[in-house]
Design a protein around this motif. Structure first.
Motif, PDB file in Angstrom:
ATOM      1  N   ASP A  45     -32.491 -54.018   9.305  1.00  0.00           N
ATOM      2  CA  ASP A  45     -31.707 -54.350   8.219  1.00  0.00           C
ATOM      3  C   ASP A  45     -32.018 -53.935   6.965  1.00  0.00           C
ATOM      4  O   ASP A  45     -31.318 -53.454   6.044  1.00  0.00           O
ATOM      5  CB  ASP A  45     -31.432 -55.762   8.048  1.00  0.00           C
ATOM      6  N   GLY A  46     -33.365 -53.708   6.749  1.00  0.00           N
ATOM      7  CA  GLY A  46     -33.958 -53.317   5.463  1.00  0.00           C
ATOM      8  C   GLY A  46     -34.165 -51.618   5.338  1.00  0.00           C
ATOM      9  O   GLY A  46     -34.426 -51.235   4.361  1.00  0.00           O
ATOM     10  N   VAL A  47     -33.537 -51.143   6.465  1.00  0.00           N
ATOM     11  CA  VAL A  47     -33.915 -49.702   6.440  1.00  0.00           C
ATOM     12  C   VAL A  47     -32.514 -49.076   5.502  1.00  0.00           C
ATOM     13  O   VAL A  47     -31.468 -49.335   5.737  1.00  0.00           O
ATOM     14  CB  VAL A  47     -33.899 -49.011   7.920  1.00  0.00           C
ATOM     15  N   LYS A  48     -32.945 -48.189   4.449  1.00  0.00           N
ATOM     16  CA  LYS A  48     -31.800 -47.630   3.830  1.00  0.00           C
ATOM     17  C   LYS A  48     -31.494 -46.245   4.191  1.00  0.00           C
ATOM     18  O   LYS A  48     -30.336 -46.018   3.754  1.00  0.00           O
ATOM     19  CB  LYS A  48     -32.562 -47.519   2.207  1.00  0.00           C
ATOM     20  N   ARG A  49     -32.423 -45.651   4.832  1.00  0.00           N
ATOM     21  CA  ARG A  49     -31.749 -44.297   5.315  1.00  0.00           C
ATOM     22  C   ARG A  49     -32.283 -43.918   6.728  1.00  0.00           C
ATOM     23  O   ARG A  49     -33.534 -44.390   7.100  1.00  0.00           O
ATOM     24  CB  ARG A  49     -32.399 -43.215   4.281  1.00  0.00           C
ATOM     25  N   ILE A  50     -31.542 -43.418   7.507  1.00  0.00           N
ATOM     26  CA  ILE A  50     -32.138 -42.687   8.772  1.00  0.00           C
ATOM     27  C   ILE A  50     -31.885 -41.364   8.621  1.00  0.00           C
ATOM     28  O   ILE A  50     -31.027 -40.749   8.429  1.00  0.00           O
ATOM     29  CB  ILE A  50     -31.428 -43.271   9.845  1.00  0.00           C
ATOM     30  N   VAL A  51     -33.061 -40.479   8.839  1.00  0.00           N
ATOM     31  CA  VAL A  51     -32.966 -39.340   8.522  1.00  0.00           C
ATOM     32  C   VAL A  51     -33.121 -38.636  10.111  1.00  0.00           C
ATOM     33  O   VAL A  51     -34.157 -39.002  10.800  1.00  0.00           O
ATOM     34  CB  VAL A  51     -34.413 -38.640   7.871  1.00  0.00           C
ATOM     35  N   PHE A  52     -32.083 -38.028  10.481  1.00  0.00           N
ATOM     36  CA  PHE A  52     -32.225 -37.167  11.824  1.00  0.00           C
ATOM     37  C   PHE A  52     -32.884 -35.920  11.610  1.00  0.00           C
ATOM     38  O   PHE A  52     -32.375 -35.284  10.488  1.00  0.00           O
ATOM     39  CB  PHE A  52     -30.907 -37.260  12.506  1.00  0.00           C
ATOM     40  N   CYS A  53     -33.623 -35.498  12.528  1.00  0.00           N
ATOM     41  CA  CYS A  53     -34.062 -34.261  12.289  1.00  0.00           C
ATOM     42  C   CYS A  53     -34.388 -33.694  13.825  1.00  0.00           C
ATOM     43  O   CYS A  53     -34.317 -34.407  14.712  1.00  0.00           O
ATOM     44  CB  CYS A  53     -35.493 -34.147  11.680  1.00  0.00           C
ATOM     45  N   THR A  54     -34.945 -32.364  13.896  1.00  0.00           N
ATOM     46  CA  THR A  54     -35.315 -31.841  15.311  1.00  0.00           C
ATOM     47  C   THR A  54     -36.383 -31.076  14.923  1.00  0.00           C
ATOM     48  O   THR A  54     -36.738 -30.089  13.751  1.00  0.00           O
ATOM     49  CB  THR A  54     -34.345 -31.062  15.896  1.00  0.00           C
TER      50      THR A  54
END
Ligand SMILES: Cc1ncc(C[n+]2csc(CCOP(=O)(O)OP(=O)(O)O)c2C)c(N)n1
Ligand SMILES: [Mg+2]
Length: 1014
Positions: free
Chosen positions: A887-896
């Motif tokens: 819940d405390g995560v502000k950003r999810i970075v998707f990458c490859t």
């Protein structure tokens, strides 16, 4: 015959300034002789390339030999009469090439007396094709009406005044003198002497009728002699009554087939064969002869022209199946989108009537792109040879058909020729047949090519070239027999150039008079070849008119009946046009996969340890490897001891285990044996013994499948096409093509766009080829950075706006046109390679492979990730501190791919391990919607960022963004962190590269970067 092996004498060394040019210039100055300009009669440009064996250094060499021989005949090695022949020819040709003064030939006093006749013989067999009657229209000379080469004497020429001094001082009175024949000629039959008049006539018969032979560039005496005897022997071109009648029947079928189509569907495009009807007996002759010589399977590739006719009358596709293709109302029954009728392939096994043996014929489906199918045919042929243990091409062979314009113009023809003699690519001789209708669409040869003949490209591999007037069916049949025998004898390529014409326009709807008025006036007057041949046979008494007419009526009836049957067809089955059927055991009876489950791709600890051991050792005795390699192998052994894998070892584990399980593996491409980045080392080289190599991968287990790893020629189009063809032959092989750098795939674009991407949709055939494309932005400049993922992704058939409803792991794979991955760990690379074989169907697999990750200390995988029960991970979620308090995560970075490692390093440096989650999308296509959804649901308070190192208009962004939006039902925006749009894939400046990198990493971790954006 200029090869050193035939002339083992020592020549005087040529000092630097004594080049051929400088010598000849000096001599020219000395004699001050006027030069004759050579004008080849039958070529469109005045080229001297007709005798390439005397170009450049070889002419230099010959000239030296000539002078040595003049001084002292004993100073040169004698091979029978060859030396004399050779020197005389050389002298004459050098004169013609303006490298020797004209008078030089007459210095050749040794060529008087009984030997003088050797010169005309030599010249005739070298250049008889210039005056042979090759063109049915008789207009080639009209296009370029130069005089015949004046040193070619035909029986129409007078050896009188005007020729005196040009033809070795001979005149009319010499014609009845008797000369001794050299042992190298076959024109005498049982005679050893002949009058000059007869010599000239016999040479004309052999080389100046409907057949023109080009072979003197072949630097093998035995091969040249073999060809000579095929054409010089008196009476060699005679046919039995039976043969003539069969030939006529074949001409009837060929001609009447087109006429039938024309009658029934006069406004349909069919790219008819009219003007080259003898193609059908030509192919049938090659097939009969090859079957006689033991060939059981023939794989063919051909362009549009005459294709339906070949399907009907050579492959023997049921006529009703062909005719129903003309019915525009029939719907297709199979999955896929199909293809037009003149691109479809076919496979058929039948009894060859002449030999009574089984023969399998397949015509490969092909795209419109002319010649693209050539390497594909070769690859498929090679594979069939490989799987049936046919190491010399005695059982399986290929035939390639070409148009004249395409054969000369398309570079892939050259690339394919260059594969023809390479150990891992040879198919032991291909028979090429050129439908040389002297036109390409609307363009005539004068502006379509720079070579004299469209076939000149074949000379790079010393293939003999038989030009033949296609209006002389017996001559066609004869050269086709010789071509098939050549292939069976020498296992090398050969070309039959059917010089013909195109009776209609490019297609039946096209008006040729717009652009070729004179040619087409002539064509309109031209009597059809069938009619001419029938009249000839009737006049000879070989058939009666009634028999001929009955033959026609019989075939017309066959066509009519098939047409009636075709009306009963209610549905089109593309499957009936499959060119490469796979063993039934691979599928269920209905062609569906046997299961739709995905087995684990992991291995036991023991297997990993065993393959790891092979990968780090030299499994043969007394083999000295390079010191640097010893260190690499020690490093591998240490990794195995610690139960970890780097990239190369992960690949080893995948290959080694599949081999052990019985799957053949073939890895091909430039420098793949070592690996461009010196990481692979699949072939070890003994440092003390030349050419001694060891391939440890072939020492995995006693009953393992063979491993083929082969450095290819420096070609992408040809080699990728070849491997695609290889992969077509069997589902039980992992065939991989590796680009040196990923961006080089674009020189093979046609194979990707026309075959790999849409192949299954067009031709209902699966293919499991793997493309390994090194990719990554590492400051190496615009080239070598990007394998252009955006292009592959753009061509995926998946709907970005629809969240799939079916199960993901297998069904999604089954439905896609290809699989695209960018693995970030060796374990995942290992799994995806194994999955490629263990999944119950075949799909092309595109892998963007790393460069710097090959040695990156963090890019290692634990054996635990490869053990039994583990799978390929389509998405690798963040398993770090973010999991504890999502819940405390502000950003999810998707990458490859590789940028993951840059992102994790930056996150650590910034102390953001708790606030930013990083998820790796390892399988880009089909998109792992389900697993992405798990991640987006896991972090409900995070904004969504796609981060890539590629420029914004490149890479994955345009592909991923709509899919991410679909996943979250468009409730959350998708932000971009990456390089801005650009024309080039990467900067050429290292400093700029690093600045760009830092800038997008800043964006990725700046939680305010997107504040205020809608
Ligand atoms: C690679 C490629 N470029 C262009 C075309 C368009 N095209 C179709 S047929 C043709 C002329 C082909 O001439 P040729 O090879 O002599 O065969 P022909 O039609 O005369 O039998 C051209 C240019 C094509 N099909 N493929
Ligand atoms: Mg043509």
């Amino acid at each position: 015959f200029l090869a050193d092996s035939y002339l083992p004498f020592r020549l005087r060394p040529i000092a630097a300034p004594q080049t051929a040019k400088s010598q000849s210039q000096a001599r020219l100055a000395a004699v001050g002789g006027a030069l004759r300009t050579f004008q080849p009669m039958r070529s469109y440009t005045a080229s001297v390339s007709a005798e390439p064996f005397l170009n450049g250094t070889s002419s230099n060499y010959v000239e030296e030999m000539y002078y040595a021989w003049l001084e002292n005949p004993r100073s040169v090695h004698k091979v029978g009469d060859c030396v004399c022949v050779c020197v005389c020819v050389c002298a004459r040709v050098l004169v013609r090439m303006e490298l020797l003064p004209r008078t030089m030939a007459s210095l050749c006093s040794k060529c008087s007396g009984t030997r003088v006749m050797q010169t005309p013989r030599s010249i005739t067999f070298i250049r008889g094709h210039h005056v042979a009657q090759l063109d049915p229209l008789g207009i080639m000379a009209a296009i370029d009406p130069g005089p015949p080469p004046s040193d070619i004497i035909t029986s129409n020429d007078k050896l009188g005044e005007e020729r005196r001094g040009r033809f070795y001082g001979l005149d009319e009175s010499d014609l009845d003198k008797v000369f001794r024949l050299p042992t190298t000629t076959f024109i005498g039959g049982s005679e050893s002497t002949l009058p000059l008049r007869e010599i000239i006539q016999r040479l004309e018969m052999a080389y100046c009728q409907s057949i023109g032979v080009e072979f003197m560039f072949i630097n093998d005496l035995e091969q040249c002699q073999w060809i000579r005897q095929k054409f010089e022997r008196p009476g060699i071109m005679q046919f039995t009554l039976e043969e003539k009648r069969t030939l006529l029947a074949r001409m009837v079928r060929s001609t009447r087939f087109e006429e039938f189509l024309q009658r029934k569907w006069s406004s349909e495009k069919r790219f008819g064969l009219e003007g080259c009807e003898s193609l059908i007996p030509a192919l049938k002759t090659i097939i009969d002869k090859s079957s006689m010589n033991g060939v059981e399977s023939i794989i063919m590739g051909m362009p549009h022209r005459g294709r339906l006719n070949v399907l009907a009358n050579v492959i023997r596709k049921e006529l009703d199946q062909i005719f129903c293709q003309f019915d525009s109302k029939l719907e297709a029954a199979d999955e896929g989108s199909g293809d037009v009728k003149y691109h479809l392939g076919m496979w058929h096994r039948r009894i060859n009537r002449v030999t009574d043996r089984n023969i399998t014929l397949s015509l490969m489906a092909n795209p419109s792109h002319l010649e693209a199918v050539d390497p594909v045919v070769q690859g498929k042929t090679k594979a069939e040879q490989f799987y049936c243990g046919d190491t010399e091409g005695n059982r399986v062979m290929s035939i390639l058909l070409h148009g004249d314009a395409a054969f000369a113009g398309q570079g892939v023809v050259y690339e394919t020729f260059h594969l023809s003699d390479l150990p891992s690519y040879t198919t032991h001789g291909t028979i090429h047949v050129v439908v040389n209708n002297q036109i390409g669409f609307t363009t005539d040869p004068r502006v379509a090519r720079s070579s004299s003949y469209p076939t000149d490209v074949a000379k790079v591999v010393n293939a003999p070239i038989f030009h033949v007037n296609a209006d002389d069916p017996e001559a066609v049949m004869y050269v086709c027999n010789v071509a098939a025998e050549w292939r069976a004898t020498f296992h090398k390529d050969v070309v039959v150039d059917l010089v013909c014409y195109r009776r209609n326009g490019h297609n039946e709807m096209d008006e040729p008079m717009f652009t070729q008025p004179l040619m087409y006036k002539q064509i309109k007057k031209q009597k059809g070849v069938l009619q001419k041949y029938a009249e000839k046979l009737i006049a000879e008494g070989a058939v009666t008119r009634q028999e001929y007419e009955e033959e026609i009526a019989k075939y017309d009836k066959i066509c009519e009946e098939a047409h009636t049957r075709s009306k009963d067809e209610k549905i089109l089955h593309i499957k009936h046009w499959l060119d490469s059927p796979w063993p039934v055991c691979f599928f269920k009876m209905d062609g569906q996969p046997k299961s739709m489950t995905s087995p684990s791709t992991g291995l036991t600890e023991e297997e990993l340890g065993h393959i790891g051991h092979i990968a780090s050792s030299v499994p043969v005795e007394d083999f000295t490897i390079h010191g640097g390699l010893s260190r690499i192998l020690k490093g591998r052994a240490a990794m195995v001891g610690q139960r970890v894998c780097d990239w190369a070892l992960g690949e080893y584990m995948a290959f080694g285990s599949l081999l052990k399980e019985g799957t053949h593996i073939r890895l091909s491409g430039q420098d793949v044996e070592r690996g461009t980045f010196s990481h692979r080392h699949h072939v070890l080289h003994d440092q003390n013994v030349d050419k001694r190599i060891c391939i440890p991968m072939n020492h995995i287990a006693p009953n393992q499948a063979p491993y083929t790893v082969c450095n290819s020629s420096l070609s992408e189009y040809g080699v990728l096409g070849f491997e695609l063809g290889f992969a077509m032959a069997s589902p039980n092989a992992l065939v991989l093509w590796e680009a040196q750098f990923g961006d080089f795939h674009n020189t093979a674009q046609c194979i990707i766009d026309q075959f790999i991407c849409p192949g299954q949709a067009k031709w209902v055939r699966q293919n499991g080829i793997v493309l390994l494309l090194p990719h990554g932005m590492e400051g190496m400049g615009p080239e070598h950075s990007s394998a252009r993922p955006e292009r592959f992704l753009q061509m995926c058939n998946e709907d970005p706006d629809a969240y799939p409803v079916s199960e993901f792991a297998v069904r999604q794979l089954y439905d896609c046109n290809w699989i695209i991955v960018n693995c970030s760990t060796p374990a995942n690379y290992f799994h995806v390679l194994r999955r490629q074989i263990l999944q119950p169907f075949r799909k092309p697999l595109i892998v963007f492979t790393p460069k710097s990750l090959l040695r990156h200390p963090d890019a290692k995988s634990n054996f635990d990730d490869m053990l039994t029960g583990t799978h390929f991970q389509r998405l690798i979620p963040d398993s770090g501190p973010v999991c504890e308090k999502p819940d405390g995560v502000k950003r999810i970075v998707f990458c490859t791919g590789k940028v993951y490692y840059e992102l994790t390093r930056e996150r650590k440096n910034r102390g953001m391990d708790n606030t930013v989650a990083i998820a790796r999308i390892e399988q880009l296509s089909p998109f792992p919607f389900d697993q992405v959804k798990v991640e987006t649901d896991r972090y409900p308070n995070a904004d969504l960022v796609w981060c890539q190192e590629e420029h914004k208009n490149q890479g994955y962004y345009d592909y991923v963004k709509p899919r991410l939006r679909t996943t979250v039902d468009r409730t959350r925006p998708v932000r971009y962190a990456g390089r801005g749009p650009a024309a080039a894939p990467a900067t050429g400046n290292k400093a700029a590269h690093l600045v760009e990198l830092q800038r997008f990493l800043d964006t990725a971790f700046n939680l305010d970067a997107f504040t205020g954006q809608s």
